[in-house]
Design a protein around this motif. Structure first.
Motif, mmCIF file in Angstrom:
data_model
loop_
_atom_site.group_PDB
_atom_site.id
_atom_site.type_symbol
_atom_site.label_atom_id
_atom_site.label_comp_id
_atom_site.label_asym_id
_atom_site.label_seq_id
_atom_site.Cartn_x
_atom_site.Cartn_y
_atom_site.Cartn_z
ATOM 1 N N VAL A 1 89.412 67.682 61.467
ATOM 2 C CA VAL A 1 90.175 67.160 62.595
ATOM 3 C C VAL A 1 90.676 68.335 63.435
ATOM 4 N N THR A 2 90.331 68.358 64.718
ATOM 5 C CA THR A 2 90.763 69.478 65.564
ATOM 6 C C THR A 2 92.263 69.447 65.829
ATOM 7 N N GLU B 1 97.769 73.075 59.508
ATOM 8 C CA GLU B 1 98.935 72.882 58.655
ATOM 9 C C GLU B 1 100.106 72.233 59.382
ATOM 10 N N THR B 2 100.228 72.447 60.699
ATOM 11 C CA THR B 2 101.338 71.875 61.459
ATOM 12 C C THR B 2 101.235 70.368 61.579
ATOM 13 N N GLY B 3 100.013 69.844 61.559
ATOM 14 C CA GLY B 3 99.838 68.412 61.784
ATOM 15 C C GLY B 3 99.600 67.589 60.545
ATOM 16 N N ALA B 4 99.510 68.226 59.378
ATOM 17 C CA ALA B 4 99.090 67.515 58.170
ATOM 18 C C ALA B 4 99.997 66.330 57.840
ATOM 19 N N ARG B 5 101.296 66.507 57.982
ATOM 20 C CA ARG B 5 102.227 65.443 57.584
ATOM 21 C C ARG B 5 102.013 64.170 58.393
ATOM 22 N N ASN C 1 84.302 60.496 49.225
ATOM 23 C CA ASN C 1 84.214 61.859 48.700
ATOM 24 C C ASN C 1 84.516 62.924 49.745
ATOM 25 N N ALA C 2 84.906 62.499 50.942
ATOM 26 C CA ALA C 2 85.172 63.449 52.023
ATOM 27 C C ALA C 2 86.593 63.992 51.927
ATOM 28 N N GLU C 3 86.710 65.311 52.084
ATOM 29 C CA GLU C 3 88.014 65.946 52.229
ATOM 30 C C GLU C 3 88.351 66.035 53.711
ATOM 31 N N VAL C 4 89.629 65.868 54.022
ATOM 32 C CA VAL C 4 90.081 65.872 55.414
ATOM 33 C C VAL C 4 90.804 67.191 55.686
ATOM 34 N N PRO D 1 95.157 59.772 52.272
ATOM 35 C CA PRO D 1 95.778 60.126 50.980
ATOM 36 C C PRO D 1 96.037 61.626 50.901
ATOM 37 N N GLU D 2 97.243 61.985 50.488
ATOM 38 C CA GLU D 2 97.635 63.393 50.485
ATOM 39 C C GLU D 2 96.712 64.242 49.626
ATOM 40 N N GLU D 3 96.197 63.681 48.544
ATOM 41 C CA GLU D 3 95.339 64.464 47.650
ATOM 42 C C GLU D 3 93.959 64.733 48.268
ATOM 43 N N ARG D 4 93.651 64.063 49.368
ATOM 44 C CA ARG D 4 92.367 64.279 50.047
ATOM 45 C C ARG D 4 92.519 65.245 51.217
ATOM 46 N N LEU D 5 93.720 65.726 51.463
ATOM 47 C CA LEU D 5 94.015 66.523 52.650
ATOM 48 C C LEU D 5 94.025 68.008 52.307
ATOM 49 N N ILE D 6 93.368 68.805 53.162
ATOM 50 C CA ILE D 6 93.371 70.257 53.013
ATOM 51 C C ILE D 6 93.834 70.864 54.331
ATOM 52 N N THR D 7 94.866 71.699 54.258
ATOM 53 C CA THR D 7 95.390 72.321 55.471
ATOM 54 C C THR D 7 94.733 73.678 55.697
#
Length: 309
Positions: free
Chosen positions: A83-84, A110-114, A103-106, A144-150
């Protein structure tokens, strides 16, 4: 795989292979954002780890699943949703696509993750920013937070042959990055290089509230010029050779803010400034009147807020 002929005009839902410059393994779909052609594109890099770049507004997200199908990528094979930035015209479909592609990681700055984990404030802010255009949106689903990478400036997403290298570009929004694809000598520009319409071969300004910053936006364009890609991959809309487009966009940003400031000096109200530009500006014929008027109003409001600050 049979794709539409790229020599003819694109229509909503069409999937094209990107052949601009030296690009390979790259496809995009016209998502029909705001029910108009040539405004919303989502890209797929079909590599060892297939990756979507941006997700659209969530409305008609099935067209992005069609993009995967056209390229021969099953939903469970998608590895990356990059995500840009978290504005909903870029990230509104992230939760829906994460659900459809288990199975995709998002990846997001870091500023926009929340805001992807809990998009409620983002939804309310979007309603305030886009006005009547909100009718085209779908309320976003959480990621889902566990699928998110900042990631931050300099972050890299390894896809195999290709990589997505993140460059922070906060002039449009503090959570915006552009993704450089060195193997394709191309950059996914997010909103840092303006809005491109292939049918007119024009680049249009984008300056929405509440976080548009002229000086930083110009710095972002300079950063893109320093990367010096052969191809610009516009989220709005489609691929184009870089040529002189970045220099022209920097000039347009400067003149646009100056024009709004000048009109404001003589206008009785901010609404009068918006009315002036809605009457005076020409917009691409491919945009509907509703979209064109809303686009102008949003961009004027962003500059007015910038001038106030």
């Amino acid at each position: 795989m049979s794709l539409p002929d790229p020599t003819r005009s694109m229509t909503i839902g069409d999937v094209f292979e990107v052949t601009t410059g030296t690009c390979s393994d790259l496809y995009y779909v016209d998502t029909g954002m705001y029910d108009v052609e040539e405004y919303g594109s989502v890209y797929l890099l079909n590599d060892d780890r297939p990756a979507l770049i941006d997700t659209g507004i969530g409305t008609n997200y099935e067209r992005i699943l069609d993009l995967l199908a056209e390229a021969g990528v099953a939903p469970e094979e998608l590895a990356v949703i990059a995500v840009t930035h978290v504005h909903l015209d870029h990230a509104g479909g992230a939760g829906l696509l994460a659900e459809a592609c288990p199975n995709a990681e998002v990846f997001v700055h870091e500023t926009g993750a929340r805001h992807l984990v809990d998009p409620s404030r983002l939804w309310e802010g979007t309603k305030a920013a886009v006005g009547e255009q909100i009718d085209f949106y779908t309320e976003p689903e959480p990621v889902p937070e566990e699928r998110l990478i900042t990631l931050g400036d300099g972050g890299e997403i390894d896809l195999g042959t290709h990589s997505l290298n993140a460059h922070h570009a906060p002039g449009h929004a503090p959570h915006q990055v552009v993704f450089e694809d060195p193997a394709n000598d191309a950059v996914f520009t997010a909103d840092a290089a303006g809005i491109y319409t292939p049918s007119t071969d024009e680049v249009h300004v984008t300056s929405p509230p509440p976080q548009f910053d002229l000086e930083q936006a110009l710095a972002d364009v300079e950063m893109l010029s320093d990367i010096d890609p052969e191809t610009l991959l516009y989220a709005h809309f489609g691929p184009a050779p870089t040529a002189d487009r970045l220099d022209e966009y920097a000039d347009r940003l400067d003149s646009w803010v100056e024009e709004v400031a000048t009109v404001r000096d003589d206008a009785g109200s901010d609404e009068a400034v918006i009315d002036h530009f809605q009457t005076a500006l020409e917009t691409p014929a491919v945009w509907s009147d509703v979209k064109a008027r809303a686009e102008i109003a949003m961009n004027v409001r962003g500059v007015l807020r910038y001038l106030d600050q």
